[in-house]
Design an enzyme around this catalytic site. Structure first.
Site, PDB file in Angstrom:
ATOM      1  N   ASP A   1      90.367 -16.460   2.063  1.00 47.94           N
ATOM      2  CA  ASP A   1      89.941 -17.750   1.527  1.00 47.94           C
ATOM      3  C   ASP A   1      90.651 -18.861   2.284  1.00 47.94           C
ATOM      4  O   ASP A   1      91.228 -18.622   3.353  1.00 47.94           O
ATOM      5  CB  ASP A   1      90.149 -17.826   0.013  1.00 47.94           C
ATOM      6  CG  ASP A   1      91.616 -17.773  -0.403  1.00 47.94           C
ATOM      7  OD1 ASP A   1      92.500 -17.942   0.471  1.00 47.94           O
ATOM      8  OD2 ASP A   1      91.887 -17.582  -1.592  1.00 47.94           O
TER       9      ASP A   1
ATOM     10  N   ARG B   1      89.041 -21.317 -11.950  1.00 49.81           N
ATOM     11  CA  ARG B   1      89.991 -22.083 -11.132  1.00 49.81           C
ATOM     12  C   ARG B   1      89.293 -23.308 -10.549  1.00 49.81           C
ATOM     13  O   ARG B   1      88.427 -23.181  -9.687  1.00 49.81           O
ATOM     14  CB  ARG B   1      90.563 -21.226 -10.004  1.00 49.81           C
ATOM     15  CG  ARG B   1      91.514 -22.002  -9.099  1.00 49.81           C
ATOM     16  CD  ARG B   1      92.415 -21.110  -8.254  1.00 49.81           C
ATOM     17  NE  ARG B   1      91.719 -20.375  -7.226  1.00 49.81           N
ATOM     18  CZ  ARG B   1      92.336 -19.715  -6.243  1.00 49.81           C
ATOM     19  NH1 ARG B   1      93.670 -19.707  -6.172  1.00 49.81           N
ATOM     20  NH2 ARG B   1      91.641 -19.049  -5.352  1.00 49.81           N
TER      21      ARG B   1
END
Length: 532
Positions: free
Chosen positions: A447, A163
C-alpha cells in the site's frame, strides 16, 4: 452541486446519490465547520516540531503529561463483537475484495479508505456504497466473466472496522465554504451518517482505525469529532470505538496519552511498520548517520528499536485495558510456486508466533489464505480466551534512547536494496495513479506506506552519501541511472497503452519525491494532484 456553500465537483458515480444526500452533505459541512480549523492548527504543530528536530532537539516522553502516564485509569470495556480480534484482514473497499474479506474467517475486516485506496472520487464514493451494502448484509458482486460473489451463510462475517484517511489529506472533490473538505472527516462522516444507527440495531457499532496521528492532541480532536457526531445523530456516547495505528515515531512517545484522550471510545493500538520507519526517516532526516537505515528488507520487527516499540505498545495497551494488535503479514500465496509459498509461510508463522508470545491480542494479514496461519498461532496461545489483556507485561521498561536506537540496527545498504526501493516504489506509484491502492508486487500486498519507505530511504541515502556494500556511493546521478533503467524495464513490461502513461508520471513523481531539495511530507499530496 451547490448546497448552502457545499459543492461536489467530482464526476457522477453510480449510486452516488444514495451516499451524497443533502442530509449527509449537511452533516459533513457541520463537522468541517466545527473541526477543520483545529485540524489546520494541528498540522501546523507537526511542522513546528519538525523544525525543532532539525535544530537539534530530540523526542522524549512528555513531562507535562506525566500525571496521565502515572495515574490509574482504563479505557471503556470492549463491545462483545470486538472482544476477540485474533485475526484481522485488511484491504480496500472494492466489492469483490470486501466480500472475500468478510467471508475469510477473520474476526475483523479493516475496510481501508486510506493507504490501500487511491482517493479518486469514484473510489471515495464507491467505497462508501460498498460499506453501506456490507453493513446491511446485501453486498454482491458479479465479475466480468460471470462469477458471482456473495456473503457466506455458513459462518460469521468479519466485523467491519473502517480506516479513514489521515488528517493531512484534503478532499478536493468536495468544497465547503470555498475550501476543500478534510478527507478524514469526509470518510468518517459519510460512513457514520449512513451506518452508525444501522450497525447499532444489528448489535455492532461504528468502529474505526485511525491512521497517521502524531500526538495526543490529534487524538483529542478525533474524540471531539466522535462526541459531536454521536450527539448530532442522537446516538449514545461511547458507541464509537477507535483503534489507533502507532505508525509515527512521535506517537510512539505518546501512546498512553493517545489512549487517554480517546478513553471512552478507545479499543486499542496497532503496530505499523513501513509507515513507522518512514516517520523515523522523515523526522530525523537531518540527524546524520545514526538515523540511516539499511535495506528495508533487513529491518525486521526483532531489531532493537523495533522490539522496544512493540513491547512498549503491548505494555501500554494492557495496562489500560486496550487491545494490542500486531503488524501486517503482506505475503500473497503463489498458485504457481510452492517453494516460494513454503518459505514465506514459515516466516509468517514465525512472525505471528512471536507476536502471540509477546502478548499481542491479534494481528493483521493481507490475504484470506493467511487467516488460518495467523489464527493457528494465536489459538495456540489464547486457546478459548478471546484475548490476553491480563498479560500486563509489567517487566517491560522502555526508554527514549531505546526507541531511538536506530544505530544498532544490523545490516547494510546495498545496490540490490537501492534497485528494489526504486522498483517497488515505481510499481506502486503506477498502481496508485491508475486507481488501485492495494497492489500485488512480488508476492506482497503493498500500500502507500511501501512507496513512502522506498522513496524516503532513497532520499536519506542520497543526502547522507551512503556507501553501499561494495564501495559505491549513493549520489543523485546513481539514483537517476537506476531510475532510468527501472523505468525502461517497466515500460517493456507495460507494452504501451494507459499503463505507460501512468508509468511516465510515476517516474517523474518518484524522482521529484526521492531527489527533491525539500522533503515532501507525504507523497500522496503531489500524487493527488495528478488524479481525477
Amino acid at each position: 452541486m451547490p448546497l448552502n456553500d457545499i459543492e461536489v465537483t467530482g464526476k457522477p458515480v453510480d449510486r452516488g446519490e444514495e451516499i451524497l444526500t443533502p442530509q449527509a452533505l449537511e452533516f459533513l459541512a457541520h463537522l468541517h465547520r466545527r473541526f477543520a480549523a483545529r485540524r489546520d492548527e494541528l498540522i501546523a504543530l507537526r511542522a513546528e516540531r519538525r523544525t525543532r528536530l532539525a535544530a537539534g532537539e530530540t523526542l522524549d516522553f512528555l513531562p507535562e503529561t506525566r500525571e496521565v502516564r502515572e495515574a490509574a485509569w482504563q479505557v471503556a470495556p470492549a463491545p462483545a463483537d470486538l472482544a476477540d480480534r485474533r485475526v484481522e484482514i485488511t484491504g480496500p473497499t472494492e466489492r469483490k475484495m470486501a466480500i472475500n474479506a468478510l467471508n475469510s474467517g477473520a474476526k475483523v475486516w479493516l475496510a481501508d479508505l486510506e493507504d490501500a485506496n487511491t482517493p479518486h472520487w469514484n473510489n471515495v464514493v464507491a467505497g462508501q456504497i460498498t460499506l453501506y451494502d456490507a453493513v446491511r448484509k446485501q453486498i454482491t458482486y458479479t465479475s466480468p466473466d460471470g462469477k458471482r460473489y456473495e456473503l457466506a451463510s455458513d459462518r460469521p462475517h468479519a466485523v467491519i472496522v473502517m480506516r479513514p484517511r489521515g488528517w493531512h489529506l484534503p478532499e478536493r472533490h468536495l468544497r465547503i465554504d470555498g475550501r476543500p473538505a478534510v478527507g478524514a472527516l469526509v470518510d468518517f462522516g459519510l460512513y457514520f451518517f449512513h451506518n452508525a444507527r444501522e450497525l447499532v440495531s444489528r448489535g455492532s457499532g461504528p468502529y474505526f482505525y485511525l491512521p497517521k496521528m502524531e500526538s495526543h492532541l490529534e487524538a483529542r480532536l478525533w474524540n471531539d469529532v466522535f462526541i459531536e457526531a454521536q450527539d448530532y445523530l442522537e446516538i449514545p456516547r461511547s458507541t464509537v470505538r477507535a483503534t489507533v495505528l502507532i505508525e509515527t515515531i512521535p506517537a510512539a512517545f505518546e501512546m498512553t496519552e493517545i489512549l487517554y484522550e480517546l478513553r471512552e471510545h478507545a479499543s486499542g493500538l496497532n503496530a505499523g511498520r513501513w509507515d513507522y520507519l518512514f516517520s523515523i526517516i522523515k523526522n530525523f532526516r537531518d540527524a546524520g548517520e545514526r538515523f540511516v537505515l539499511p535495506d528495508r528488507d533487513g529491518v525486521s520487527m526483532t531489531v532493537p528499536f523495533m522490539r522496544a516499540y512493540m513491547e512498549l505498545l503491548v505494555r501500554t495497551c494492557h495496562e489500560r485495558g486496550a487491545f494490542a494488535i500486531g503488524g501486517m503479514a503482506a505475503f500473497i500465496p503463489s498458485r504457481r510456486d510452492p517453494e516460494v509459498n513454503e518459505k514465506a509461510l514459515a516466516k509468517v508463522h514465525a512472525d505471528k508466533e512471536r507476536e502471540a508470545h509477546d502478548g499481542f491480542d491479534g494481528s493483521w494479514v493481507a490475504h484470506p489464505d493467511l487467516v488460518p496461519v495467523c489464527r493457528e498461532e494465536f489459538d495456540r496461545i489464547l486457546g478459548e480466551r478471546p484475548n490476553q489483556l491480563e498479560r500486563t507485561r509489567e517487566e517491560v521498561q522502555v526508554t527514549a534512547d531505546q526507541l531511538l536506537d536506530i544505530a544498532s540496527t544490523p545490516g547494510q545498504a546495498t545496490k540490490a536494496g537501492l534497485r528494489a526501493a526504486v522498483d517497488v516504489g515505481l510499481r506502486y506509484l503506477v498502481s496508485w495513479l491508475s486507481g488501485t491502492g492495494a497492489a500485488a508486487i512480488h508476492n506482497l500486498m503493498e500500500d502507500a506506506a511501501t512507496a513512502e519507505i522506498s522513496r524516503s530511504q532513497v532520499w536519506q541515502w542520497t543526502r547522507n552519501a551512503v556507501r553501499l556494500e561494495g564501495g559505491e556511493t549513493v549520489t543523485p546521478e546513481l539514483v537517476r541511472a537506476v531510475l532510468a533503467e527501472t523505468c525502461s524495464a517497466l515500460a517493456g513490461e507495460a507494452g504501451g497503452g494507459e499503463q505507460s502513461v501512468h508509468l511516465d508520471a510515476a517516474c517523474e513523481l518518484f524522482e521529484q519525491i526521492a531527489l527533491g531539495e525539500e522533503f515532501v511530507d507525504f507523497l500522496t499530496l503531489p500524487a493527488y494532484e495528478r488524479i481525477d
